[in-house]
Every structure is written in structure tokens, then in C-alpha cells.
Write an enzyme that holds these catalytic residues in place. Structure first.
Site, PDB file in Angstrom:
ATOM      1  CD  GLU A   1      26.681  72.302  35.555  1.00  0.00           C
ATOM      2  OE1 GLU A   1      27.495  71.723  34.811  1.00  0.00           O
ATOM      3  OE2 GLU A   1      26.995  72.771  36.655  1.00  0.00           O
TER       4      GLU A   1
ATOM      5  CG  HIS B   1      31.455  78.526  30.695  1.00  0.00           C
ATOM      6  ND1 HIS B   1      30.328  79.305  30.835  1.00  0.00           N
ATOM      7  CD2 HIS B   1      31.299  77.488  31.549  1.00  0.00           C
ATOM      8  CE1 HIS B   1      29.529  78.758  31.742  1.00  0.00           C
ATOM      9  NE2 HIS B   1      30.100  77.639  32.191  1.00  0.00           N
TER      10      HIS B   1
ATOM     11  NE  ARG C   1      29.841  74.364  29.673  1.00  0.00           N
ATOM     12  CZ  ARG C   1      30.533  73.964  30.703  1.00  0.00           C
ATOM     13  NH1 ARG C   1      31.826  73.721  30.568  1.00  0.00           N
ATOM     14  NH2 ARG C   1      29.955  73.784  31.848  1.00  0.00           N
TER      15      ARG C   1
ATOM     16  CG  HIS D   1      35.242  76.799  30.850  1.00  0.00           C
ATOM     17  ND1 HIS D   1      35.406  77.428  32.061  1.00  0.00           N
ATOM     18  CD2 HIS D   1      34.568  75.643  31.108  1.00  0.00           C
ATOM     19  CE1 HIS D   1      34.850  76.684  33.020  1.00  0.00           C
ATOM     20  NE2 HIS D   1      34.346  75.601  32.464  1.00  0.00           N
TER      21      HIS D   1
ATOM     22  NE  ARG E   1      34.806  70.186  30.388  1.00  0.00           N
ATOM     23  CZ  ARG E   1      34.244  70.807  31.423  1.00  0.00           C
ATOM     24  NH1 ARG E   1      33.631  70.120  32.375  1.00  0.00           N
ATOM     25  NH2 ARG E   1      34.311  72.120  31.523  1.00  0.00           N
TER      26      ARG E   1
HETATM   27  P1  FAD Z   1      43.966  72.009  37.932  1.00  0.00           P
HETATM   28  O1  FAD Z   1      42.933  71.957  38.967  1.00  0.00           O
HETATM   29  O2  FAD Z   1      43.999  73.185  37.038  1.00  0.00           O
HETATM   30  O3  FAD Z   1      45.383  71.906  38.643  1.00  0.00           O
HETATM   31  C1  FAD Z   1      46.573  72.054  37.903  1.00  0.00           C
HETATM   32  C2  FAD Z   1      47.726  72.123  38.876  1.00  0.00           C
HETATM   33  O4  FAD Z   1      48.959  72.018  38.188  1.00  0.00           O
HETATM   34  C3  FAD Z   1      47.789  73.431  39.642  1.00  0.00           C
HETATM   35  O5  FAD Z   1      48.154  73.111  40.956  1.00  0.00           O
HETATM   36  C4  FAD Z   1      48.934  74.190  38.966  1.00  0.00           C
HETATM   37  O6  FAD Z   1      49.577  75.129  39.761  1.00  0.00           O
HETATM   38  C5  FAD Z   1      49.851  73.029  38.641  1.00  0.00           C
HETATM   39  N1  FAD Z   1      50.804  73.273  37.551  1.00  0.00           N
HETATM   40  C6  FAD Z   1      50.550  73.639  36.278  1.00  0.00           C
HETATM   41  N2  FAD Z   1      51.703  73.686  35.590  1.00  0.00           N
HETATM   42  C7  FAD Z   1      52.698  73.333  36.439  1.00  0.00           C
HETATM   43  C8  FAD Z   1      54.107  73.212  36.320  1.00  0.00           C
HETATM   44  N3  FAD Z   1      54.755  73.461  35.176  1.00  0.00           N
HETATM   45  N4  FAD Z   1      54.813  72.836  37.407  1.00  0.00           N
HETATM   46  C9  FAD Z   1      54.199  72.602  38.596  1.00  0.00           C
HETATM   47  N5  FAD Z   1      52.868  72.716  38.771  1.00  0.00           N
HETATM   48  C10 FAD Z   1      52.138  73.076  37.695  1.00  0.00           C
HETATM   49  N6  FAD Z   1      34.604  71.201  35.732  1.00  0.00           N
HETATM   50  C11 FAD Z   1      33.601  70.451  36.222  1.00  0.00           C
HETATM   51  O7  FAD Z   1      33.563  69.240  36.010  1.00  0.00           O
HETATM   52  N7  FAD Z   1      32.637  71.034  36.976  1.00  0.00           N
HETATM   53  C12 FAD Z   1      32.617  72.367  37.250  1.00  0.00           C
HETATM   54  O8  FAD Z   1      31.739  72.852  37.943  1.00  0.00           O
HETATM   55  C13 FAD Z   1      33.653  73.176  36.719  1.00  0.00           C
HETATM   56  N8  FAD Z   1      33.671  74.513  36.931  1.00  0.00           N
HETATM   57  C14 FAD Z   1      34.740  75.239  36.501  1.00  0.00           C
HETATM   58  C15 FAD Z   1      34.817  76.601  36.807  1.00  0.00           C
HETATM   59  C16 FAD Z   1      35.924  77.332  36.443  1.00  0.00           C
HETATM   60  C17 FAD Z   1      35.999  78.802  36.783  1.00  0.00           C
HETATM   61  C18 FAD Z   1      36.981  76.704  35.741  1.00  0.00           C
HETATM   62  C19 FAD Z   1      38.206  77.486  35.341  1.00  0.00           C
HETATM   63  C20 FAD Z   1      36.899  75.367  35.407  1.00  0.00           C
HETATM   64  C21 FAD Z   1      35.790  74.630  35.785  1.00  0.00           C
HETATM   65  N9  FAD Z   1      35.687  73.270  35.480  1.00  0.00           N
HETATM   66  C22 FAD Z   1      34.657  72.531  35.974  1.00  0.00           C
HETATM   67  C23 FAD Z   1      36.808  72.570  34.875  1.00  0.00           C
HETATM   68  C24 FAD Z   1      37.612  71.893  36.001  1.00  0.00           C
HETATM   69  O9  FAD Z   1      37.644  72.735  37.118  1.00  0.00           O
HETATM   70  C25 FAD Z   1      39.021  71.567  35.583  1.00  0.00           C
HETATM   71  O10 FAD Z   1      39.028  70.923  34.338  1.00  0.00           O
HETATM   72  C26 FAD Z   1      39.664  70.651  36.627  1.00  0.00           C
HETATM   73  O11 FAD Z   1      39.615  71.267  37.883  1.00  0.00           O
HETATM   74  C27 FAD Z   1      41.079  70.341  36.238  1.00  0.00           C
HETATM   75  O12 FAD Z   1      41.691  69.685  37.309  1.00  0.00           O
HETATM   76  P2  FAD Z   1      43.209  69.303  37.184  1.00  0.00           P
HETATM   77  O13 FAD Z   1      43.601  68.659  38.464  1.00  0.00           O
HETATM   78  O14 FAD Z   1      43.435  68.583  35.920  1.00  0.00           O
HETATM   79  O15 FAD Z   1      43.967  70.717  37.007  1.00  0.00           O
HETATM   80  C1  SIN Z   2      29.910  75.744  35.314  1.00  0.00           C
HETATM   81  O1  SIN Z   2      29.655  75.770  36.517  1.00  0.00           O
HETATM   82  O2  SIN Z   2      29.212  76.292  34.454  1.00  0.00           O
HETATM   83  C2  SIN Z   2      31.144  75.048  34.855  1.00  0.00           C
HETATM   84  C3  SIN Z   2      30.883  73.617  34.759  1.00  0.00           C
HETATM   85  C4  SIN Z   2      31.923  72.940  33.924  1.00  0.00           C
HETATM   86  O3  SIN Z   2      32.824  73.565  33.385  1.00  0.00           O
HETATM   87  O4  SIN Z   2      31.798  71.724  33.792  1.00  0.00           O
END
Ligand code: FAD
Ligand code: SIN
Length: 537
Positions: free
Chosen positions: A116, A240, A286, A347, A382
Site C-alpha cells: 500500500e 483517503h 496518502r 477517513h 498515518r
Molecule cells: P471502531 O472499529 O470504529 O469501533 C468503534 C466502536 O465504538 C463501535 O463499536 C461503535 O459503535 C462504538 N461506539 C462509538 N461511540 C460510542 C458510544 N458513545 N457509546 C458506545 N459505543 C460507541 N485500517 C487499517 O489499518 N487497515 C485497513 O485496511 C483499513 N481499512 C479501512 C477501511 C475503511 C472503510 C475504514 C472506515 C477504515 C479503515 N481502516 C483501516 C481504519 C481502521 O479500520 C480503524 O481505524 C479501526 O478499525 C478502528 O478500530 P477501533 O476499535 O478503534 O474503532
Molecule cells: C485501504 O484499504 O486502503 C485502507 C487502509 C487503511 O486505511 O489503512
């Protein structure tokens, strides 16, 4: 109602669930999550998890790439910790049952590694283009069979319970849990705990166009700020470069892995343009690719650019990117035949609640992990696929620290009053909420987006001050609902982004201000830290 447990985890993405599984080895865990357990950014992650996994790669190279993308603001100690811990965390996921894509090399089977933007080597461990779903499903399965963990779906945390506000002001701030609205009954419950873990994800919904799911409203950042925690680097919002541009697609990402496999960005007439912007061309970090697209769109007046992988064998595209292939086909685009219309969209929130290497915030007993946190790993931008990795590594470290704190807690949790509604009534003007939501998201996109200026930031500041006043009044007059809680949080996060961006009078990483187009290492090679009631230095 009062619910007590050793650990309160808010959020059920990769960070929250990984923490909960570990904490449950020695204590009781309540997980509250505002929709269903799976609904999270994690579930939609495509590209994968960065981890040095081949003989051609080294920790030094992964560290160097992370530091380069971070444009001088990464904390090197945390970068080293995260990069070096990656292989162990990947092994743990494999043991949990995650089936990462692999390929056979003669007698051996090894992980298939993607590439990537910003990475000098192939090091992205992935499950086709559905990595997040594979990880989330494995974590949920483990959570559901764990008797020490209780999950409260459809509960949205409203505010943290701080010692100084609800017990007495002793000078040191301690967090004893959170108030949360049960969305099914409308009641606000008191969740008490010896350690509180915020894992609420990012804040992409502050912007009109985003790759993020609807849950990404920055709740954890806003709650922590209100409770007095330090918040850092909120000006660094990652856009993104390639989200699907289609009137019916709400927020569908076209993974950077497509460019990793040779996909090329093109203008409407088919010419490529990234070589003119950076030596790494389509695989530049990015911030550079998103800004280049923004530049080309402003120059041409077109609505989108195109990402073309159609010159690769159709079988390869369908097997490597089944999710993207299928989704685009639903919108009438066959990516094996035609280029994909794409635009940048908000993103990832690089800033967040400032924590140390163990996920501990500036408030006692409050841990913040995953996208909600600012550990110093990402600096000003990032590196792709370092987010899922950071969540795994810091969740592990936080679980060790928090378990120790809980084990050493001798006295009981102090008595905490129930949530007070103070005569609030049910609102008959929901339109106020939707109007303010739209307004914030639109001016944040136009004034505080990929390219900023002092004038745009001043305009945004004036608007957010007015809106915050209105939202605050509304908040105390009416019974809280999910939308009102999120609107209040969005407005706080928008203000934090505007303030941080206004303080950084230079351009670095994801923060680009046309009035200061250069980096200023003398004055700004530092984090922007904000704290409620304290004037920033
Ligand atoms: P999240 O997975 O967002 O979980 C947050 C949780 O908190 C959810 O369950 C939500 O409902 C809950 N929540 C929020 N507010 C409250 C509240 N007030 N009360 C109760 N619950 C609440 N990163 C990579 O490293 N590789 C990738 O390939 C990648 N691809 C991505 C693709 C997409 C489409 C997106 C959007 C992001 C991507 N990212 C990627 C970034 C990565 O997915 C996120 O940064 C990561 O998943 C965040 O994980 P998290 O557990 O911190 O939060
Ligand atoms: C992607 O698959 O392009 C997202 C990867 C990331 O947000 O780290």
C-alpha cells in the site's frame, strides 16, 4: 439502574474487543456499544494489517516508512514498540481463527502480503479485501463464548463519570465509568468500573464526505475532553484518496491495495498524473495522493478522477478484490473492464486522546485505545494499515497495565449519583438536530478539509461557536437521544479540529494551509495539545 464490573469497555471494534478478551482473564468486563456488536469501522476495513512478515522485509524498514509518512511528528519510541510487536499480534489472530490470505511456495504456505501507499515493501497481511470483517467475526465469536464478558448493544455512552464532578474535587482526576443511554428503553444507566476503556473509534462523520460508518462521531474524544483529558493533534484528519464516486454509494472505499497491485490513477482523458506529484507516484503517502487529486480536480473542474486496474487479468481482480469487484458491479461498474470513478473522503482521525504506550490517558483509570487515541504512532499522517495494528498492540499493553491497576485496587468504587434529567422534556423539533448536523459537516468539508487557509478557519470558528451555543441550550432542555448525543459530540470534535488547525501555522503531513505552505520545524515540530479550560501554549 447501576451496573458494576472490573472493566468497562466502550466500543466493540478491534480495539475494544481485543482488550476485553484479555481483561476477562482476570476480571469481569462490561462492553457497551451503540449499535450492534459488529457495527464499527473495523468491520469495513479492507486493505489489511501492516506487519513485517517476510525475509525481504525488516523492522527498520517498517519503522522508517512510518516515520517518513508521519512527517516529523511520530514518537519514535512508540513506532518501535508497535512495529516490533506486530508479528506476535498477527499470530494471536491466526490462533483465534482469522483466515488470512496465503499462497503456497512449493512445499510451504506463507501469508500473501499486499502493498500500500508509503510502504517500501510488501507487508500487508490481509483476508482478501475483507480483512476487517474476518478479524471482527473472530473476535465476536470469542467474546460471545466468554462468561466473564457481558455485552450491552444499543447502549450509547453519554459522559464519563469523573471523581471531581460526582464525588469530590481532590485535585487528581479519576474516572469511575460512564453514563450510557439504553436506546431501547430511553433510560440512562450508570456503568461503574475500576478501569474504563474508551475504544469508540474515529470521527469521520464530522465531514460531509467520509469512508466511515455512521458510528464514527468522535464520541470518545468529546467525552474525554469534557472530562478534562488532554487531546492531541486533531488537525491531522486523513483523507483517503479513493472512495467510490457514485450518486447511490454512501461511503464505499476503494482500497489502496488496488494501487498496490498496479492500479493507476487517471484523469478523465486517461492520462496518469501521480508521477508529476511524487517520486513514489500512485503509491506515495496518502496525504500527498489526496492533495494531488484535489489539485487535479480543481484544475480540471471535473467531479472525480479514475482508478484503473482493468488491464490486470480478470480472474486475478475477482479473486484478490471480491468485495470491491462485487460492490462496484452493483453500481454498474465492472472493474475488470472499466476504470472506477473516485474522490478523496475523510477517513481517519490521526489525533485523539493523548495516551502513553500503555493506552493510559492523562486521567487516572481512563485508558483510550484504537482510533480514539493519539499515541504518537501516526504523527502528522498515518501510514496505511498501521491502524488495525496499533489497536491490537496498544489493547494488549493496556490490558496488562489496567489488570494490574484493578488487581491493586483495595477500596470500593465510591457512591455515584444516578443520571439527572433536570426536567428535560421530549423534543418536538428534531429538525434542529438534522439542520445542525448538515451545517457542521458541510462547512467542515469546505473550510477545514484537504486544503485550509486562515480565512476559511476563521469562518469555520465563527460558525461552530454559534452552533455550539445553540446545541448546548437544546441539550439541557430536551431528553437526550442518540442523535442529540452524537450532534453534541460532533460539534465538540469539529471545534477541536478547527482550534488545532488554527494553531498550526505551517503545512505538515495532512495539515495543509495555503497561507503557510511550508513546514516550520523551528516552531511546529511538536504536538498540538488541547485541554478544557487551559489556553494552549
Ligand atoms: P471502531 O472499529 O470504529 O469501533 C468503534 C466502536 O465504538 C463501535 O463499536 C461503535 O459503535 C462504538 N461506539 C462509538 N461511540 C460510542 C458510544 N458513545 N457509546 C458506545 N459505543 C460507541 N485500517 C487499517 O489499518 N487497515 C485497513 O485496511 C483499513 N481499512 C479501512 C477501511 C475503511 C472503510 C475504514 C472506515 C477504515 C479503515 N481502516 C483501516 C481504519 C481502521 O479500520 C480503524 O481505524 C479501526 O478499525 C478502528 O478500530 P477501533 O476499535 O478503534 O474503532
Ligand atoms: C485501504 O484499504 O486502503 C485502507 C487502509 C487503511 O486505511 O489503512
Amino acid at each position: 439502574m447501576e451496573i458494576r464490573s472490573d472493566f468497562l469497555v466502550i466500543g466493540s471494534g478491534i480495539a475494544g474487543l481485543s482488550f476485553a478478551l484479555k481483561a476477562a482473564q482476570t476480571g469481569t468486563v462490561s462492553i457497551i456499544t451503540k449499535r450492534s456488536i459488529r457495527e464499527s469501522a473495523t468491520f469495513y476495513a479492507q486493505g489489511g494489517i501492516a506487519s513485517v512478515s517476510s525475509k525481504e522485509d525488516t523492522f527498520e524498514a517498517h519503522i522508517k516508512d512510518t516515520l517518513y509518512a508521519g512527517a516529523g511528528l511520530c514518537h519514535k519510541d512508540i513506532v518501535e514498540v508497535v512495529v516490533k510487536d506486530a508479528p506476535a499480534r498477527i499470530q494471536e489472530l491466526i490462533q483465534l481463527g482469522v483466515k488470512f490470505s496465503s499462497r503456497s511456495t512449493g512445499a510451504d504456505v506463507e501469508l500473501d502480503l499486499g502493498k500500500e501507499g508509503g510502504h517500501s515493501k510488501r507487508r500487508i497481511v490481509h483476508a482478501e479485501d475483507l480483512t476487517g470483517r474476518a478479524v471482527e467475526e473472530a473476535l465476536v465469536a470469542a467474546i460471545e463464548s466468554n462468561r466473564n464478558i457481558k455485552v450491552f448493544e444499543n447502549h450509547i455512552a453519554v459522559d464519563l463519570i469523573s471523581h471531581s464532578k460526582f464525588v469530590e474535587n481532590t485535585g487528581e482526576e479519576i474516572i469511575w465509568g460512564a453514563y450510557a443511554l439504553n436506546k431501547d428503553t430511553g433510560e440512562v444507566y450508570t456503568f461503574l468500573s475500576k478501569a474504563t476503556i474508551l475504544a469508540t473509534g474515529g470521527a469521520g462523520k464530522v465531514y460531509l464526505f467520509t469512508s466511515n460508518p455512521d458510528i464514527a462521531t468522535g464520541d470518545g474524544i468529546a467525552m474525554s475532553y469534557r472530562a478534562g483529558a488532554e487531546i492531541a493533534n486533531m488537525e491531522f484528519i486523513q483523507f483517503h484518496p479513493t472512495c467510490l464516486y457514485h450518486s447511490k454509494a454512501k461511503s464505499f472505499l476503494i482500497s489502496e491495495a488496488l494501487r498496490g497491485e498496479g492500479g493507476l490513477l487517471k484523469l478523465k482523458d486517461g492520462t496518469t498524473f501521480m508521477k508529476g506529484h511524487h517520486p513514489m507516484a500512485d503509491l506515495a503517502p496518502r496525504d500527498i495522493v489526496a492533495r494531488a487529486i484535489d489539485f487535479e480536480l480543481k484544475k480540471s473542474g471535473d467531479d472525480c478522477v479514475y482508478l484503473d486496474i482493468s488491464f490486470k487479468p480478470s480472474k486475478f481482480i475477482k479473486e484478490r478484490f471480491p468485495n470491491i469487484y462485487g460492490k462496484c458491479l452493483e453500481f454498474g461498474i465492472d472493474i475488470t473492464e472499466a476504470p472506477i470513478p473516485v474522490v478523496p473522503a475523510a477517513h481517519y482521525t490521526c489525533g485523539g486522546v493523548l495516551t502513553n504506550k500503555d493506552g493510559l490517558s492523562s486521567l487516572s483509570r481512563l485508558y483510550v485505545i484504537g482510533e480514539t487515541a493519539c499515541t504518537g504512532l501516526h504523527g502528522a499522517n498515518r501510514l496505511a494499515s498501521n491502524s488495525l495494528l496499533e489497536s491490537l498492540v496498544i489493547a494488549e499493553r493496556a490490558s496488562i497495565h489496567a489488570r494490574d491497576v484493578v488487581r491493586r485496587t483495595s477500596g470500593p468504587i465510591p457512591a455515584i449519583p444516578e443520571w439527572e434529567t433536570r426536567g428535560a422534556v421530549v423534543s418536538d423539533e428534531a429538525v434542529v438536530i438534522s439542520q445542525n448536523w448538515d451545517e457542521i459537516r458541510r462547512f467542515m468539508w469546505n473550510y477545514v478539509g484537504i486544503v485550509r487557509s486562515d480565512k476559511r478557519l476563521e469562518r469555520a470558528q465563527r460558525r461552530i461557536s454559534l452552533l455550539k451555543e445553540e446545541i448546548n441550550e437544546y441539550y439541557w432542555d430536551f431528553k437526550i437521544t442518540n442523535n442529540l448525543i452524537e450532534l453534541r459530540n460532533i460539534s465538540t470534535v469539529a471545534e477541536l479540529i478547527i482550534k488545532s488547525a488554527s494553531l498550526r501555522k505551517e503545512s505538515r503531513g495532512l495539515h495543509y494551509n495555503i497561507d503557510y505552505p511550508e513546514k516550520d520545524d523551528v516552531n511546529f515540530m511538536k504536538d498540538t495539545v488541547l485541554k478544557l479550560g487551559v489556553e494552549p501554549a
